[in-house]
Design a protein around this motif. Structure first.
Motif, PDB file in Angstrom:
ATOM      1  N   GLY A  86      -5.557  -0.696  -3.122  1.00 29.69           N
ATOM      2  CA  GLY A  86      -4.087  -0.525  -2.791  1.00 29.69           C
ATOM      3  C   GLY A  86      -4.125  -0.372  -1.238  1.00 29.69           C
ATOM      4  O   GLY A  86      -3.125  -0.054  -0.911  1.00 29.69           O
ATOM      5  N   ALA A  87      -5.163  -0.801  -0.717  1.00 34.96           N
ATOM      6  CA  ALA A  87      -4.893  -0.976   0.938  1.00 34.96           C
ATOM      7  C   ALA A  87      -3.975  -1.902   1.361  1.00 34.96           C
ATOM      8  O   ALA A  87      -3.975  -3.180   0.994  1.00 34.96           O
TER       9      ALA A  87
ATOM     10  N   ALA B 122     -10.088 -10.087   2.982  1.00 32.83           N
ATOM     11  CA  ALA B 122      -8.989  -8.804   2.680  1.00 32.83           C
ATOM     12  C   ALA B 122      -7.541  -9.338   2.356  1.00 32.83           C
ATOM     13  O   ALA B 122      -7.023  -8.931   1.341  1.00 32.83           O
ATOM     14  N   ARG B 123      -7.320 -10.598   2.965  1.00 30.97           N
ATOM     15  CA  ARG B 123      -5.734 -10.985   2.615  1.00 30.97           C
ATOM     16  C   ARG B 123      -5.720 -11.609   1.208  1.00 30.97           C
ATOM     17  O   ARG B 123      -4.978 -11.504   0.298  1.00 30.97           O
ATOM     18  N   ARG B 124      -6.825 -12.493   0.962  1.00 27.35           N
ATOM     19  CA  ARG B 124      -6.835 -13.087  -0.004  1.00 27.35           C
ATOM     20  C   ARG B 124      -7.373 -11.915  -1.567  1.00 27.35           C
ATOM     21  O   ARG B 124      -6.917 -12.581  -2.378  1.00 27.35           O
ATOM     22  N   ALA B 125      -7.808 -10.974  -1.070  1.00 25.03           N
ATOM     23  CA  ALA B 125      -8.154  -9.884  -2.075  1.00 25.03           C
ATOM     24  C   ALA B 125      -6.913  -9.016  -2.489  1.00 25.03           C
ATOM     25  O   ALA B 125      -6.984  -8.278  -3.331  1.00 25.03           O
ATOM     26  N   GLY B 126      -5.710  -9.229  -1.630  1.00 29.04           N
ATOM     27  CA  GLY B 126      -4.592  -8.572  -2.075  1.00 29.04           C
ATOM     28  C   GLY B 126      -3.802  -7.655  -1.337  1.00 29.04           C
ATOM     29  O   GLY B 126      -2.928  -6.977  -1.194  1.00 29.04           O
ATOM     30  N   ALA B 127      -4.565  -7.656  -0.163  1.00 29.84           N
ATOM     31  CA  ALA B 127      -3.711  -6.852   1.406  1.00 29.84           C
ATOM     32  C   ALA B 127      -2.781  -7.579   1.716  1.00 29.84           C
ATOM     33  O   ALA B 127      -3.022  -8.706   2.004  1.00 29.84           O
ATOM     34  N   ALA B 128      -1.858  -6.940   2.081  1.00 31.84           N
ATOM     35  CA  ALA B 128      -0.739  -7.574   2.625  1.00 31.84           C
ATOM     36  C   ALA B 128      -1.074  -7.911   3.904  1.00 31.84           C
ATOM     37  O   ALA B 128      -0.395  -9.304   4.540  1.00 31.84           O
TER      38      ALA B 128
ATOM     39  N   ASP C  42       2.074   2.161  10.332  1.00 33.17           N
ATOM     40  CA  ASP C  42       3.614   2.879   9.991  1.00 33.17           C
ATOM     41  C   ASP C  42       4.158   2.094   8.607  1.00 33.17           C
ATOM     42  O   ASP C  42       3.911   0.945   8.290  1.00 33.17           O
ATOM     43  N   GLY C  43       4.416   2.963   7.783  1.00 35.31           N
ATOM     44  CA  GLY C  43       4.956   2.708   6.393  1.00 35.31           C
ATOM     45  C   GLY C  43       3.878   2.274   5.496  1.00 35.31           C
ATOM     46  O   GLY C  43       4.283   2.347   4.381  1.00 35.31           O
ATOM     47  N   CYS C  44       2.664   2.573   5.698  1.00 34.42           N
ATOM     48  CA  CYS C  44       1.636   2.543   5.027  1.00 34.42           C
ATOM     49  C   CYS C  44       1.062   3.808   4.279  1.00 34.42           C
ATOM     50  O   CYS C  44       1.021   4.689   5.279  1.00 34.42           O
ATOM     51  N   ALA C  45       0.886   3.593   3.100  1.00 33.13           N
ATOM     52  CA  ALA C  45       0.348   5.003   2.551  1.00 33.13           C
ATOM     53  C   ALA C  45      -1.126   4.970   2.471  1.00 33.13           C
ATOM     54  O   ALA C  45      -1.789   6.042   2.502  1.00 33.13           O
ATOM     55  N   THR C  46      -1.788   3.784   2.315  1.00 38.02           N
ATOM     56  CA  THR C  46      -3.099   3.567   2.215  1.00 38.02           C
ATOM     57  C   THR C  46      -3.642   2.250   3.153  1.00 38.02           C
ATOM     58  O   THR C  46      -3.050   1.313   2.937  1.00 38.02           O
ATOM     59  N   ILE C  47      -4.476   2.369   3.757  1.00 46.06           N
ATOM     60  CA  ILE C  47      -5.110   1.166   4.539  1.00 46.06           C
ATOM     61  C   ILE C  47      -6.760   1.419   4.259  1.00 46.06           C
ATOM     62  O   ILE C  47      -7.393   2.097   3.914  1.00 46.06           O
TER      63      ILE C  47
END
Length: 332
Positions: free
Chosen positions: A233-234, A255-261, A278-283
């Motif tokens: 969920g990053a 990272a992007r291809r694996a689902g990170a926005a 900012d606005g992220c819960a998990t990175i």
């Protein structure tokens, strides 16, 4: 370790508490055995022979490392022609060099130390074996990268054709009627490379490959760790590494291809605006194979100025690989 909530100035300057931010720390990350060995070769040469020690090309693609070695007395050059005939040691970088470079050094009777990663040297030897058996080599890699230049430089001009992506794999026309073999750069995207190999095998069913894949264990493990933190969920993945570091750039892509926005490549904490989270819960946070852990610590410290961090390490593999120093620097 998780931090407790504490009073602080909020991002808009008012008194309050810092928002919580979960940081998934990728493991493995940072230095691999080949990078560690290359740096130790320069440091040991300086210890034994004093300054200056010349290094052809950046020893690894990381300015923090290069500048640290410069302060110890290393002098970085692009070509041997920049080095005087003063008998001082000259080190070849971890990426490998064309055969013409050590040959030129030998002609000038230079004290040369080869810091080429042993896994890159393995690719060199594979290419030589295929060529000796009459095969034309298709090298999967990025044009202009020092490792690709070094690998192509192991063989005569025209013996290797570079294939950079799937489109080129679909259209490449090898010269003549020679049998084919493929090798790869060690720092590529595992998934992209598998796709390119599949295309080549479909087009050229008799193509020979390496006995063991050429993408190195460190590249594979670091990409797997990034996929794991993206799956957790990053929303943003920060990669500590240099823009000319192939393995670091690949981590951001993976990272992007694996689902990170989003993914972000930063060279060190000082260059990071913590408001990017900012606005992220998990990175997620990782580092390329040429980035030291101190730079990861810098990023965490920078983020902690804006957030209360909860850090969790996500480990997908344990690395215990160690490469020996060259005989000329081995312990006496």
């Amino acid at each position: 370790m998780p931090e407790t909530m504490m009073p602080s100035s909020s991002p808009n300057g008012t008194s309050g508490t810092k928002p919580r931010l979960k940081v998934l720390l990728a493991g493995p990350r940072g230095f691999c055995a080949g990078v560690d060995r290359a740096i130790k070769i320069v440091e040991e040469a300086l210890k034994r022979h004093g300054a200056p020690v010349y290094v052809r090309h950046e020893i690894v693609h990381n300015r923090f490392v290069v500048e640290s070695l410069e302060r110890q007395g290393a002098v970085f050059v692009e070509e041997l022609s920049e080095i005087p005939d003063d008998g001082r040691p000259v080190v070849f970088s971890a990426h490998g060099v064309p055969k013409s470079v050590p040959e030129a050094a030998a002609q000038r009777k230079m004290f040369a130390l080869d810091a080429t990663c042993p896994l890159v040297s393995k690719v060199h030897r594979e290419a030589e074996r295929h060529y000796a058996r009459g095969k034309h080599i298709l090298l999967i890699g990025h044009e202009g990268h020092p490792e690709v230049i070094g690998t192509m430089g192991q063989l005569p001009p025209g013996a290797v054709t570079l294939v950079e992506d799937a489109d080129q794999a679909e259209t490449v026309i090898p010269p003549g009627d020679l049998p084919l073999a493929y090798t790869t750069q060690t720092t590529l995207s595992v998934d992209d490379t598998a796709g390119i190999v599949a295309i080549l095998q479909r087009r050229f069913p008799e193509i020979a490959g390496p006995a063991k894949e050429d993408i190195c264990y460190a590249t594979t493990n670091r990409q797997a760790a990034v996929k794991a933190i993206a799956a957790r969920g990053a929303e943003l993945v920060i990669v500590v590494g240099a823009p000319n570091s192939s393995n670091s750039v690949r981590l951001a892509e993976v990272a992007r291809r694996a689902g990170a926005a989003r993914s972000l490549l930063v060279q060190r904490g000082a260059g990071l605006d913590p408001s990017v989270a900012d606005g992220c819960a998990t990175i997620g946070l990782t580092a390329g194979a040429s980035a030291p852990e101190v730079l990861v610590d810098e990023v965490l410290a920078r983020l902690s100025t804006r957030f209360t961090l909860e850090v969790e390490e996500v480990v997908v593999a344990e690395e215990k690989v160690v490469f020996r120093l060259p005989p000329a620097l081995a312990a006496e």
